[in-house]
Scaffold this motif. Structure first.
Motif, PDB file in Angstrom:
ATOM      1  N   GLY A   1       0.830  -1.209   0.000  1.00 54.18           N
ATOM      2  CA  GLY A   1       0.000   0.000   0.000  1.00 54.18           C
ATOM      3  C   GLY A   1       0.860   1.253   0.000  1.00 54.18           C
ATOM      4  O   GLY A   1       1.883   1.317  -0.690  1.00 54.18           O
TER       5      GLY A   1
ATOM      6  N   TRP B   1       0.294  -0.972  -5.170  1.00 55.54           N
ATOM      7  CA  TRP B   1      -1.085  -1.080  -5.660  1.00 55.54           C
ATOM      8  C   TRP B   1      -1.575  -2.512  -5.860  1.00 55.54           C
ATOM      9  O   TRP B   1      -2.749  -2.802  -5.664  1.00 55.54           O
ATOM     10  CB  TRP B   1      -1.236  -0.322  -6.990  1.00 55.54           C
ATOM     11  CG  TRP B   1      -0.346  -0.833  -8.090  1.00 55.54           C
ATOM     12  CD1 TRP B   1       0.917  -0.405  -8.396  1.00 55.54           C
ATOM     13  CD2 TRP B   1      -0.641  -1.882  -9.032  1.00 55.54           C
ATOM     14  NE1 TRP B   1       1.429  -1.110  -9.457  1.00 55.54           N
ATOM     15  CE2 TRP B   1       0.492  -2.021  -9.862  1.00 55.54           C
ATOM     16  CE3 TRP B   1      -1.740  -2.702  -9.249  1.00 55.54           C
ATOM     17  CZ2 TRP B   1       0.560  -2.952 -10.902  1.00 55.54           C
ATOM     18  CZ3 TRP B   1      -1.681  -3.643 -10.272  1.00 55.54           C
ATOM     19  CH2 TRP B   1      -0.539  -3.755 -11.088  1.00 55.54           C
TER      20      TRP B   1
ATOM     21  N   THR C   1      -1.030  -5.425  -4.302  1.00 54.15           N
ATOM     22  CA  THR C   1      -1.388  -6.245  -3.145  1.00 54.15           C
ATOM     23  C   THR C   1      -2.820  -5.995  -2.689  1.00 54.15           C
ATOM     24  O   THR C   1      -3.483  -6.899  -2.171  1.00 54.15           O
ATOM     25  CB  THR C   1      -0.410  -5.972  -1.990  1.00 54.15           C
ATOM     26  OG1 THR C   1       0.920  -5.925  -2.523  1.00 54.15           O
ATOM     27  CG2 THR C   1      -0.486  -7.044  -0.933  1.00 54.15           C
ATOM     28  N   GLN C   2      -3.298  -4.774  -2.893  1.00 50.96           N
ATOM     29  CA  GLN C   2      -4.656  -4.453  -2.452  1.00 50.96           C
ATOM     30  C   GLN C   2      -5.693  -5.343  -3.132  1.00 50.96           C
ATOM     31  O   GLN C   2      -6.741  -5.639  -2.551  1.00 50.96           O
ATOM     32  CB  GLN C   2      -4.956  -2.976  -2.725  1.00 50.96           C
ATOM     33  CG  GLN C   2      -6.238  -2.478  -2.072  1.00 50.96           C
ATOM     34  CD  GLN C   2      -6.185  -2.556  -0.544  1.00 50.96           C
ATOM     35  OE1 GLN C   2      -5.158  -2.246   0.068  1.00 50.96           O
ATOM     36  NE2 GLN C   2      -7.288  -2.966   0.077  1.00 50.96           N
ATOM     37  N   HIS C   3      -5.402  -5.779  -4.349  1.00 53.18           N
ATOM     38  CA  HIS C   3      -6.313  -6.694  -5.033  1.00 53.18           C
ATOM     39  C   HIS C   3      -6.423  -8.017  -4.284  1.00 53.18           C
ATOM     40  O   HIS C   3      -7.481  -8.650  -4.277  1.00 53.18           O
ATOM     41  CB  HIS C   3      -5.844  -6.937  -6.470  1.00 53.18           C
ATOM     42  CG  HIS C   3      -6.032  -5.762  -7.378  1.00 53.18           C
ATOM     43  ND1 HIS C   3      -7.175  -5.555  -8.107  1.00 53.18           N
ATOM     44  CD2 HIS C   3      -5.207  -4.721  -7.656  1.00 53.18           C
ATOM     45  CE1 HIS C   3      -7.065  -4.442  -8.811  1.00 53.18           C
ATOM     46  NE2 HIS C   3      -5.872  -3.911  -8.559  1.00 53.18           N
TER      47      HIS C   3
ATOM     48  N   VAL D   1      -6.244  -8.247  -1.095  1.00 50.59           N
ATOM     49  CA  VAL D   1      -7.046  -7.931   0.089  1.00 50.59           C
ATOM     50  C   VAL D   1      -8.530  -7.932  -0.256  1.00 50.59           C
ATOM     51  O   VAL D   1      -9.358  -8.481   0.491  1.00 50.59           O
ATOM     52  CB  VAL D   1      -6.652  -6.560   0.673  1.00 50.59           C
ATOM     53  CG1 VAL D   1      -7.538  -6.208   1.873  1.00 50.59           C
ATOM     54  CG2 VAL D   1      -5.182  -6.536   1.068  1.00 50.59           C
ATOM     55  N   ASP D   2      -8.867  -7.370  -1.397  1.00 49.32           N
ATOM     56  CA  ASP D   2     -10.262  -7.101  -1.738  1.00 49.32           C
ATOM     57  C   ASP D   2     -10.941  -8.184  -2.562  1.00 49.32           C
ATOM     58  O   ASP D   2     -12.172  -8.251  -2.589  1.00 49.32           O
ATOM     59  CB  ASP D   2     -10.351  -5.791  -2.526  1.00 49.32           C
ATOM     60  CG  ASP D   2      -9.877  -4.587  -1.730  1.00 49.32           C
ATOM     61  OD1 ASP D   2      -9.931  -4.658  -0.491  1.00 49.32           O
ATOM     62  OD2 ASP D   2      -9.454  -3.599  -2.352  1.00 49.32           O
TER      63      ASP D   2
ATOM     64  N   ASN E   1       0.283  -5.165   9.422  1.00 48.99           N
ATOM     65  CA  ASN E   1      -0.293  -5.925   8.311  1.00 48.99           C
ATOM     66  C   ASN E   1      -0.638  -7.365   8.684  1.00 48.99           C
ATOM     67  O   ASN E   1      -1.291  -8.068   7.907  1.00 48.99           O
ATOM     68  CB  ASN E   1       0.647  -5.898   7.104  1.00 48.99           C
ATOM     69  CG  ASN E   1       0.704  -4.524   6.460  1.00 48.99           C
ATOM     70  OD1 ASN E   1      -0.224  -3.730   6.612  1.00 48.99           O
ATOM     71  ND2 ASN E   1       1.788  -4.232   5.765  1.00 48.99           N
TER      72      ASN E   1
END
Length: 457
Positions: free
Chosen positions: A222, A231, A233-235, A237-238, A291
């Motif tokens: 992040g 950017w 890694t957020q995928h 997460v979501d 994290n």
């Protein structure tokens, strides 16, 4: 079958002409759309981070390419790109850097024929759509889309503007999968029934780092992460699905003539529990690292099964959270035999020397080497990812230069990338079957193959 007969078939198979049995599609630009070929291709670049600069380097090797503009919000990336351009003895182009939508200003330029887009995934479709609306070729990094709507956005933008979009899927040009394409087209596997592929790549040190360098050992992502960790890694997460399907699916789609006499019809997906990313954070940052409290939605292994209109099945594996060697897990199987990427082995009934025993693919690779590789292997050898980066950008540039459709077109971009959001929906629905839209609106029934027909692109 006697040994003598088997040996004869094997010798005949390996000595047959190793070229696709399909007539040349691109004889000249004028034969296709009456537009004259360009003497020089003027390229703009949106995104000159690590991936964008890799494409930039390939473009700078060509005397028939001019870099007329670059765009990035990171001044360090702009500086590195300019240094490369200056080292190549080229004029430093104007740079567009102010705000996330600086690319829109760049697209107003009239001295750009095509745009290479290498940015975070969520920007791919908006940037490609804007590029097509501006009347320019779009060269789009993978994956093309994040949502199903974005796949339709790409198709609609192309059909309305007439400007082409090429998905820059470099694995389609891998030497072994192109040899397999050659063999499939010559009927060496009989009738194709099944294919296996995926993206099995330990990305833990890409999704996390120390915030200072690519591969820097750490647990940050992040705003505190560096490069893709900022950017990508957020995928994880979501989202829970196959986040990156096209590396494996692209070559398979060409083997099975997807969008050109065949198409994807349905899929089902399932995911394992999510453990790998949490464990990595704890291992590298400790149990008290902030994290370590993040709930990563992405399952460690996602398996998707795709059904095709002509009766073939495709299994796609997504595995980026686990400690494992890299593999795209390719497998091509038909009524006459099978090839597998892992181990690089093949078995062809009536051709392989011993029944029910694998043999090395090496001899077949040499004999069925694709004309593109035969023609350009020496030039490609110093480019990224084993030479395939050379071929994919070359395909984009040559398409622009000859004013023709690219060999991996907007319909490929839409269909291959749509596997990602549809896999998410399937998993969320308890592995519910999902219908895959026909992005060609029926044209798949009469479309002819356009990829890898000869030594052109």
């Amino acid at each position: 079958m006697t040994t003598t007969r088997r040996s004869f078939l094997r010798t005949a198979a390996l000595s047959s002409a190793a070229v696709p049995l399909i007539p040349s599609l691109f004889t000249s630009a004028s034969a296709n759309n009456h537009l004259p070929a360009l003497s020089k291709v003027r390229l703009g670049f949106i995104g000159v981070g690590a991936r964008g600069r890799s494409h930039l380097q390939q473009a700078l090797f060509r005397e028939d390419v001019e870099i007329t503009a670059i765009c990035d919000t990171d001044p360090k990336s702009i500086a590195k790109a300019n240094a490369m351009i200056e080292k190549a003895g080229r004029k430093t182009p104007p740079a567009y850097t102010t705000g996330d939508e600086a690319f829109l200003q760049m697209l107003k330029r009239e001295d750009i024929d095509g745009v290479v887009i290498a940015t975070p995934w969520e920007w791919h479709t908006p940037m490609a759509v804007a590029t097509m609306k501006a009347g320019k070729y779009a060269g789009l990094e993978v994956s093309a889309t994040v949502t199903l709507k974005e796949s339709w956005d790409l198709v609609n933008a192309y059909e309305k503007s007439g400007s082409h979009c090429m998905l820059l899927e470099n694995v389609c040009y891998r030497r072994d999968v192109m040899a397999i394409l050659n063999m499939v087209r010559q009927g060496m596997f009989g009738e194709m029934t099944y294919a296996h592929c995926g993206y099995e790549h330990d990305l833990r040190n890409i999704k996390f780092n120390d915030g200072q360098s690519i591969g820097g050992i750490g647990a940050e992502f992040g705003t505190k992460g560096f490069s893709e960790a900022h950017w990508r890694t957020q995928h994880s997460v979501d989202r829970n699905g196959d986040l990156y399907p096209t590396h494996g699916l692209g070559p398979v789609a060409h083997w099975l003539n997807i969008n050109r006499g065949n198409r994807f019809t349905h899929l089902t997906s399932t995911a394992t529990k999510s453990r790998g990313l949490h464990k990595y954070v704890v291992d590298k940052g400790g149990p008290d690292h902030p994290n370590a409290k993040v709930n990563f939605k992405l399952g460690d292994v996602v398996t998707t099964v795709v059904e095709c209109a002509n009766g073939e099945n495709i299994v796609i594996i997504h595995d980026t959270n686990s400690p494992r060697p890299y593999s795209l897990g390719f497998r091509a199987q038909g009524t006459q035999g099978i090839w597998m990427d892992d181990g690089d082995t093949i078995y062809l009934e009536g051709v392989s020397p011993k029944p029910h025993q694998w043999e090395s693919f090496n001899t077949y690779q040499e004999k069925y080497d694709h004309p593109l590789w035969k023609q350009h292997a020496q030039t490609a050898q110093n480019s990224g990812h084993g030479g395939i980066d050379f071929f994919v950008l070359r395909g984009f540039i040559e398409s622009i230069k000859n004013q023709v459709a690219p060999p991996i077109d907007v319909y490929d971009a839409a269909a291959w990338s749509a596997i990602s959001p549809l896999s998410e929906q399937s998993i969320a629905g308890g592995s519910k079957p999902m219908e895959i839209p026909d992005f060609t609106r029926g044209k798949w029934k009469t479309n002819k193959p356009i990829f890898g027909l000869n030594e052109v692109y």
